[in-house]
Design a protein around this motif. Structure first.
Motif, short mmCIF file in Angstrom:
data_model
loop_
_atom_site.label_atom_id
_atom_site.label_comp_id
_atom_site.label_asym_id
_atom_site.label_seq_id
_atom_site.Cartn_x
_atom_site.Cartn_y
_atom_site.Cartn_z
N VAL A 296 0.85 -1.20 0.00
CA VAL A 296 0.00 0.00 0.00
C VAL A 296 0.88 1.24 0.00
O VAL A 296 1.81 1.36 0.81
CB VAL A 296 -0.93 0.03 1.23
CG1 VAL A 296 -1.78 1.31 1.23
CG2 VAL A 296 -1.83 -1.21 1.25
N VAL A 297 0.57 2.17 -0.91
CA VAL A 297 1.26 3.46 -0.96
C VAL A 297 0.40 4.48 -0.25
O VAL A 297 -0.79 4.63 -0.55
CB VAL A 297 1.49 3.91 -2.42
CG1 VAL A 297 2.16 5.28 -2.45
CG2 VAL A 297 2.31 2.89 -3.18
N LEU A 298 0.99 5.20 0.71
CA LEU A 298 0.28 6.24 1.45
C LEU A 298 0.77 7.61 0.99
O LEU A 298 1.81 8.10 1.44
CB LEU A 298 0.49 6.08 2.95
CG LEU A 298 -0.02 4.77 3.58
CD1 LEU A 298 0.32 4.73 5.06
CD2 LEU A 298 -1.53 4.62 3.37
N SER A 299 0.04 8.21 0.06
CA SER A 299 0.35 9.56 -0.42
C SER A 299 -0.69 10.51 0.16
O SER A 299 -1.57 11.01 -0.55
CB SER A 299 0.35 9.59 -1.96
OG SER A 299 0.72 10.86 -2.43
N ILE A 300 -0.59 10.73 1.44
CA ILE A 300 -1.61 11.41 2.23
C ILE A 300 -0.94 12.47 3.12
O ILE A 300 0.29 12.48 3.23
CB ILE A 300 -2.37 10.39 3.11
CG1 ILE A 300 -1.39 9.59 3.96
CG2 ILE A 300 -3.21 9.46 2.24
CD1 ILE A 300 -2.02 8.58 4.90
N PRO A 301 -1.71 13.37 3.74
CA PRO A 301 -1.11 14.36 4.63
C PRO A 301 -0.28 13.72 5.74
O PRO A 301 -0.65 12.68 6.29
CB PRO A 301 -2.32 15.11 5.18
CG PRO A 301 -3.36 14.98 4.12
CD PRO A 301 -3.16 13.61 3.55
N ALA A 302 0.83 14.35 6.07
CA ALA A 302 1.78 13.80 7.04
C ALA A 302 1.17 13.44 8.39
O ALA A 302 1.56 12.43 8.99
CB ALA A 302 2.95 14.76 7.23
N PRO A 303 0.21 14.22 8.93
CA PRO A 303 -0.35 13.85 10.23
C PRO A 303 -1.04 12.49 10.25
O PRO A 303 -1.26 11.92 11.32
CB PRO A 303 -1.35 14.98 10.52
CG PRO A 303 -0.82 16.15 9.78
CD PRO A 303 -0.25 15.56 8.51
N LEU A 304 -1.38 11.97 9.07
CA LEU A 304 -2.06 10.67 8.99
C LEU A 304 -1.09 9.51 8.75
O LEU A 304 -1.51 8.34 8.81
CB LEU A 304 -3.09 10.69 7.85
CG LEU A 304 -4.20 11.74 7.95
CD1 LEU A 304 -5.07 11.69 6.70
CD2 LEU A 304 -5.05 11.51 9.19
#
Length: 313
Positions: free
Chosen positions: A61-69
């Protein structure tokens, strides 16, 4: 095989590359319209995050999401038995970074952290030449990453947002952790617009990292000065011209420094860094081959940012 969570600007670049490689399995985004559009464009299902975690066909899984998440969602991915690619910074505090690495080790899973510059052909050649002592002993390293650009206050400051890339470069070049770290952060428009990080290593080498999202000229440069020459990786130069070798010498008598000659070095620039990074993630999942930018190295970077002594003006 791989799902991408987060279909923003950079997430879409990752989607496109994985789709071209025929390893994209699903996408996920909290914006249902965006998710639906990307699903149609790349011909893969749009799933919820829980559905991705439950899907046995998805191995990474690639997480390209805001850093706080990052930390919360990365831990859920690892707990589901899947490998994870986390965009920078891996986490926003040291304990979360430690938890990610510990869980990955416990479950024998790979963590790739998205320092895409490490997968640039010019930098890979730079590392090879330095480790082969092509420029002799390293004297010092300078890394500069400035732009009048995208401000990311949710990533704490410019060092956490931009400097983490250069910390990764320095750790790769030095192949060791620093023994001392100092940091100075300046607020111009809002908190932490510009930062400087000074690192000292046990062999006496110093590294200086400059980061700003409030600078009128875009600069992305890594300079390594050695006793027999210097290497300059300037990512603002045209493809194929990013890496230069400057030959010089340190003399025993005045004027001490010899004149320099400059040479553009050839390297494989036909494969984009993002493509190399995607290939590394797929290979890590398929064969267990360690990635260039593992969670453990990112943990060291977060430790440096967290424990560095503040310079007060």
């Amino acid at each position: 095989m791989i799902a991408v969570v987060g279909c923003g600007l950079w997430g879409t670049n990752i989607l496109r590359t994985l789709s071209e490689m025929r390893v994209l399995e699903a996408i996920c985004d909290e914006d249902s319209t965006c998710s639906s559009n990307r699903s149609q464009c790349f011909q893969v299902p749009a799933l919820t995050f829980p559905q991705i975690l439950e899907n046995d066909r998805i191995q990474g899984v690639v997480l390209s999401i805001p850093a706080p998440l990052h930390a919360k969602m990365a831990l859920l991915v690892l707990s589901s038995g899947k490998h994870v690619w986390i965009e920078k910074p891996m986490a926003l505090n040291l304990q979360d970074a430690k938890n990610i690495c510990a869980l990955a080790d416990e479950n024998n899973l790979q963590v790739l952290v998205g320092h895409v510059i490490r997968y640039h052909g010019a930098f890979e050649k730079m590392v090879t030449l330095i480790h082969a002592q092509e420029i002799g002993e390293i004297l010092y390293i300078d890394c500069i990453r400035n732009n009048w650009g995208r401000v990311c206050p949710w990533e704490k400051d410019a060092l956490w947002s931009l400097g983490v890339h250069d910390i990764s470069l320095v750790l790769s070049l030095m192949a060791q952790r620093p023994v001392k770290a100092l940091r100075y952060v300046q607020s111009c428009v809002q908190g932490g617009d510009q930062g400087m990080l000074l690192l000292k290593f046990k062999n006496g080498v110093h590294a200086r990292i400059f980061s700003s999202w409030c600078y009128p000229i875009k600069e992305q440069r890594c300079v390594v000065v050695g006793s027999q020459g210097s290497l300059v990786f300037d990512d603002m130069n045209p493809d194929g011209q990013e890496l230069r070798l400057l030959r010089h010498d340190i003399l025993k008598n005045p004027p001490f420094l010899s004149s320099q000659t400059s040479l553009i070095l050839e390297y494989d620039y036909h494969t984009l860094p993002l493509r190399r990074q995607c290939e590394a993630f797929v290979k890590a999942i398929s064969t267990g081959t360690p990635v260039l930018t593992p969670g453990q190295e990112a943990l060291w970077g977060i430790e440096i940012l967290t424990t560095a002594q503040e310079i007060m003006f």
